[in-house]
Design a protein around this motif. Structure first.
Motif, short mmCIF file in Angstrom:
data_model
loop_
_atom_site.label_atom_id
_atom_site.label_comp_id
_atom_site.label_asym_id
_atom_site.label_seq_id
_atom_site.Cartn_x
_atom_site.Cartn_y
_atom_site.Cartn_z
N LEU A 1 -0.58 -9.38 0.27
CA LEU A 1 0.45 -9.43 -0.76
C LEU A 1 0.42 -10.76 -1.49
N LEU B 1 9.29 -4.17 5.39
CA LEU B 1 8.90 -5.18 4.40
C LEU B 1 10.05 -6.13 4.08
N GLU B 2 11.28 -5.68 4.24
CA GLU B 2 12.43 -6.53 3.97
C GLU B 2 12.57 -7.65 4.99
N VAL C 1 3.78 -12.35 -7.51
CA VAL C 1 4.72 -12.02 -6.43
C VAL C 1 5.57 -13.24 -6.13
N LYS D 1 5.79 -12.90 2.45
CA LYS D 1 4.60 -12.32 1.83
C LYS D 1 3.30 -12.70 2.54
N TYR E 1 2.55 -2.70 -5.97
CA TYR E 1 1.54 -3.37 -5.16
C TYR E 1 0.36 -2.45 -4.83
N LYS F 1 9.58 -2.74 -4.52
CA LYS F 1 8.39 -2.84 -5.37
C LYS F 1 7.20 -2.10 -4.76
N TYR F 2 7.11 -2.13 -3.45
CA TYR F 2 6.02 -1.40 -2.81
C TYR F 2 6.19 0.10 -3.04
N ASP G 1 11.35 -11.68 -4.20
CA ASP G 1 11.22 -10.29 -4.62
C ASP G 1 11.66 -9.34 -3.52
N ASN G 2 12.07 -8.15 -3.92
CA ASN G 2 12.36 -7.09 -2.97
C ASN G 2 11.05 -6.33 -2.74
N TYR G 3 10.33 -6.73 -1.70
CA TYR G 3 9.02 -6.15 -1.44
C TYR G 3 9.12 -4.66 -1.15
N TYR G 4 10.19 -4.26 -0.49
CA TYR G 4 10.38 -2.86 -0.14
C TYR G 4 10.43 -1.99 -1.40
#
Length: 401
Positions: free
Chosen positions: A373, A349-350, A379, A354, A394, A388-389, A383-386
């Motif tokens: 996403l 994800l990093e 969102v 999105k 999410y 937050k996931y 953002d740090n999707y990793y």
């Protein structure tokens, strides 16, 4: 460029799910990430699509739907009359008798004149059961949107009785009577007409051959020896793989093919070893890379679509971003090939924006849902999707305990 997929009553998905990959007009260009839906289109879609979610949440169902559509358009005429279609409906008694609907939108050559450039096509198939319990096509339709007027134009439309209506662009002169004699309830109009050497249907069938997937559609097991045979019959692919091996650290120097007593063998040279190592002695990671490489390279060569289930299985996390970069590189991917993949490795994800990220989750009664996403409120692009996931913000994460 494939930019929309609709799924209803197919494997883990019961309720209609719409995956719309079109990127909002106010989204800034990210180098290599997006491509026009078709030539001269102002709308864009991502070249990489990653599906994330818990085990058995429906990720594979999305890829299976695309794989089935390609197979149905390309190969369904090969089924025996009355044979069941190779898919499953949602596993609930009331759903088994309901219709299944699959639909896509994508770009292709203008049906009027290929010199006019590409246009947007829509293809839909609705599947049900006949009174005697056999699988049958209830509806199959294909249309396109004219460039000049934006008007939706029918190419062909088939009903539950097998009657087919066509538009003039589809070119049915001399084929109507023959189609009426050979069209089966469990075969597509496209694959049937391609057997009759219909020009446009043959072009569509060839386009479906540019979908490369490791999903099994017909219930036959793909064995490792078939992969070996494929390499043996494609020397340029072996050369391309060896060039890639020089760039990525797989711990091997090169692969070559030799004839053994029972057919071709894949042998790998390692620095410091006196002799070659056969495939079955190689690491799981090396074997996984050798297995998926033809799907990736053939999609890049043809501008097709690679559909890879569990791409991250046994492949090092540092190699995964490199594979994504192949699709972002305009030199490596001049024809805007797409990669659709399911992953469990959340660290990937990093490396995604999105618009490239889809999630799958299950409701309390086992129905899979798909969402992007970019559809999640609040969102941000930075953002740090990793993190937050994994924190559950999410959704689409396993429930433990």
């Amino acid at each position: 460029m494939l930019h929309q997929l609709e799924i209803e009553n197919f494997y883990a998905i019961l309720d209609p799910q719409v995956i719309d990959l079109r990127v909002a007009s106010n989204v800034p260009d990210t180098p290599g990430r997006f491509a026009p839906l078709w030539e001269r289109s102002s709308e864009r879609a991502p070249k990489v699509v990653g599906l994330f979610g818990a085990n058995a949440s429906g990720k594979s169902t999305v890829l299976r739907a695309l794989s089935f559509i390609a197979w149905f358009a390309r190969d369904s005429f090969s089924l025996a009359p009355g044979a069941p279609l190779p898919f499953l409906r949602f596993n609930r008694s009331d759903a088994i008798q309901k219709r299944t609907r699959l639909a896509i939108q994508l770009a292709g050559v203008n049906p009027v004149d290929w010199l006019l450039g590409e246009v947007r096509y829509g293809y839909e198939v609705v599947l049900g059961r006949s009174p005697d319990g056999h699988d049958q096509v209830l509806r199959e339709v294909m249309h396109y949107w004219a460039h000049d007027s934006g008007r939706k134009v029918r190419l062909f439309e088939r009903d539950a009785q097998g009657k087919v209506k066509t538009g003039p662009e589809f070119g049915m002169t001399g084929f109507t009577q023959a189609l009426g004699k050979v069209l089966r309830p469990n075969a597509s109009v496209i694959s049937t007409l391609a057997q009759l050497q219909h020009g446009f249907a043959t072009t569509l069938r060839e386009a479906a051959q540019h979908v490369f997937t490791n999903m099994l559609i017909e219930r036959t097991q793909t064995v490792e020896q078939e992969m070996v045979q494929f390499y043996a019959s494609n020397p340029p692919l072996v050369e391309a793989l060896n060039r890639e091996i020089e760039r990525v650290d797989l711990g091997i120097q090169a692969m070559r093919i030799e004839q053994g007593p029972n057919g071709p063998l894949l042998l790998f040279s390692h620095e410091g070893l006196d002799g070659p190592v056969p495939l079955h002695w190689e690491s799981e990671g090396t074997r996984a890379f050798v297995w998926i490489y033809p799907f990736l390279q053939r999609a890049l060569d043809t501008g097709g679509i690679a559909l890879l289930d569990e791409l991250d299985t046994a492949i090092h996390p540092l190699l995964l971003p490199e594979i994504l970069r192949w699709f972002y590189d305009p030199k490596r991917n001049p024809n805007n090939a797409q990669l659709w993949m399911t992953c469990h490795n959340a660290s990937l994800l990093e490396d995604l924006v999105k618009e490239e990220i889809l999630f799958t989750s299950k409701t309390g009664d086992g129905r899979s849902e798909v969402y992007a996403l970019s559809d999640v409120q609040g969102v941000r692009r930075d953002d740090n999707y990793y993190r937050k996931y994994l924190s559950g913000i999410y959704g689409a994460v396993p429930r433990i305990g």
